[in-house]
Design a protein around this motif. Structure first.
Motif, PDB file in Angstrom:
ATOM      1  N   UNK A 230       0.831  -1.209   0.000  1.00  0.00           N
ATOM      2  CA  UNK A 230       0.000   0.000   0.000  1.00  0.00           C
ATOM      3  C   UNK A 230       0.859   1.250   0.000  1.00  0.00           C
ATOM      4  N   UNK A 231       1.919   1.238   0.813  1.00  0.00           N
ATOM      5  CA  UNK A 231       2.804   2.402   0.891  1.00  0.00           C
ATOM      6  C   UNK A 231       3.442   2.712  -0.462  1.00  0.00           C
ATOM      7  N   UNK A 232       3.777   1.686  -1.229  1.00  0.00           N
ATOM      8  CA  UNK A 232       4.450   1.875  -2.517  1.00  0.00           C
ATOM      9  C   UNK A 232       3.492   2.186  -3.665  1.00  0.00           C
ATOM     10  N   UNK A 233       2.326   1.539  -3.685  1.00  0.00           N
ATOM     11  CA  UNK A 233       1.511   1.563  -4.902  1.00  0.00           C
ATOM     12  C   UNK A 233       0.119   2.171  -4.786  1.00  0.00           C
ATOM     13  N   UNK A 234      -0.423   2.293  -3.603  1.00  0.00           N
ATOM     14  CA  UNK A 234      -1.784   2.815  -3.471  1.00  0.00           C
ATOM     15  C   UNK A 234      -1.732   4.311  -3.170  1.00  0.00           C
ATOM     16  N   UNK A 235      -2.482   5.081  -3.942  1.00  0.00           N
ATOM     17  CA  UNK A 235      -2.533   6.530  -3.791  1.00  0.00           C
ATOM     18  C   UNK A 235      -3.982   7.000  -3.822  1.00  0.00           C
ATOM     19  N   UNK A 236      -4.184   8.247  -3.464  1.00  0.00           N
ATOM     20  CA  UNK A 236      -5.506   8.856  -3.530  1.00  0.00           C
ATOM     21  C   UNK A 236      -6.080   8.666  -4.931  1.00  0.00           C
ATOM     22  N   UNK A 237      -7.331   8.227  -5.009  1.00  0.00           N
ATOM     23  CA  UNK A 237      -7.983   8.022  -6.300  1.00  0.00           C
ATOM     24  C   UNK A 237      -7.870   6.618  -6.841  1.00  0.00           C
ATOM     25  N   UNK A 238      -7.027   5.767  -6.251  1.00  0.00           N
ATOM     26  CA  UNK A 238      -6.891   4.386  -6.700  1.00  0.00           C
ATOM     27  C   UNK A 238      -8.205   3.651  -6.470  1.00  0.00           C
ATOM     28  N   UNK A 239      -8.643   2.883  -7.474  1.00  0.00           N
ATOM     29  CA  UNK A 239      -9.848   2.073  -7.302  1.00  0.00           C
ATOM     30  C   UNK A 239      -9.415   0.739  -6.708  1.00  0.00           C
ATOM     31  N   UNK A 240     -10.055   0.342  -5.623  1.00  0.00           N
ATOM     32  CA  UNK A 240      -9.606  -0.806  -4.849  1.00  0.00           C
ATOM     33  C   UNK A 240     -10.764  -1.754  -4.566  1.00  0.00           C
ATOM     34  N   UNK A 241     -10.504  -3.062  -4.753  1.00  0.00           N
ATOM     35  CA  UNK A 241     -11.421  -4.130  -4.346  1.00  0.00           C
ATOM     36  C   UNK A 241     -10.839  -4.730  -3.076  1.00  0.00           C
ATOM     37  N   UNK A 242     -11.658  -4.867  -2.036  1.00  0.00           N
ATOM     38  CA  UNK A 242     -11.171  -5.291  -0.722  1.00  0.00           C
ATOM     39  C   UNK A 242     -12.075  -6.366  -0.131  1.00  0.00           C
ATOM     40  N   UNK A 243     -11.458  -7.381   0.470  1.00  0.00           N
ATOM     41  CA  UNK A 243     -12.176  -8.358   1.295  1.00  0.00           C
ATOM     42  C   UNK A 243     -11.523  -8.356   2.663  1.00  0.00           C
ATOM     43  N   UNK A 244     -12.342  -8.364   3.709  1.00  0.00           N
ATOM     44  CA  UNK A 244     -11.769  -8.342   5.045  1.00  0.00           C
ATOM     45  C   UNK A 244     -12.794  -8.610   6.120  1.00  0.00           C
ATOM     46  N   UNK A 245     -12.414  -8.277   7.347  1.00  0.00           N
ATOM     47  CA  UNK A 245     -13.253  -8.497   8.524  1.00  0.00           C
ATOM     48  C   UNK A 245     -13.620  -7.155   9.151  1.00  0.00           C
ATOM     49  N   UNK A 246     -14.830  -7.084   9.656  1.00  0.00           N
ATOM     50  CA  UNK A 246     -15.302  -5.887  10.338  1.00  0.00           C
ATOM     51  C   UNK A 246     -14.855  -5.934  11.797  1.00  0.00           C
TER      52      UNK A 246
END
Length: 109
Positions: free
Chosen positions: A65-81
């Motif tokens: 995330x630190x290297x490649x994810x920036x503001x405006x990136x479209x992201x698909x996420x699976x996780x736990x609440x």
């Protein structure tokens, strides 16, 4: 049996914030998801509704995330609440709901 699974696809609201617990990196990311507004009887559209979500990524995912994810990136996420309560500097209890990311994928581009 119980299930705690969240699936989101949206746009990153700001660059990831990285911090370390001992030597483990943690990335905090805001993600916006939107749904269109209702269609009114006269055919006009109502306002779009946007929800903001707090994502938490650990270790290798945080480094990515630190290297490649920036503001405006479209992201698909699976996780736990996850829900937690904490106390701020003024001894006021705060509640926060977070998604602890298990898997994710950058969508598009």
């Amino acid at each position: 049996m119980s299930v705690n699974k969240v699936i989101l696809m949206g746009y990153v609201g700001s660059d990831p914030k990285i911090r370390y617990v001992e030597t483990r990196p943690i990335a905090s990311i805001s993600l916006a998801t939107s749904e269109p507004g209702p269609v009114m009887p006269d055919g006009s559209k109502g306002a779009e509704r946007t929800e903001w979500h707090s994502l938490i990524m650990w270790d290798g995912a945080a480094e990515f995330a630190e290297k490649y994810i920036r503001k405006g990136t479209r992201l698909y996420v699976e996780g736990k609440l996850r829900y937690r309560v904490w106390e701020d500097r003024n001894a006021i209890k705060r509640n926060v709901t977070e998604i602890y990311v298990d898997t994710f994928e950058i969508v598009g581009k």
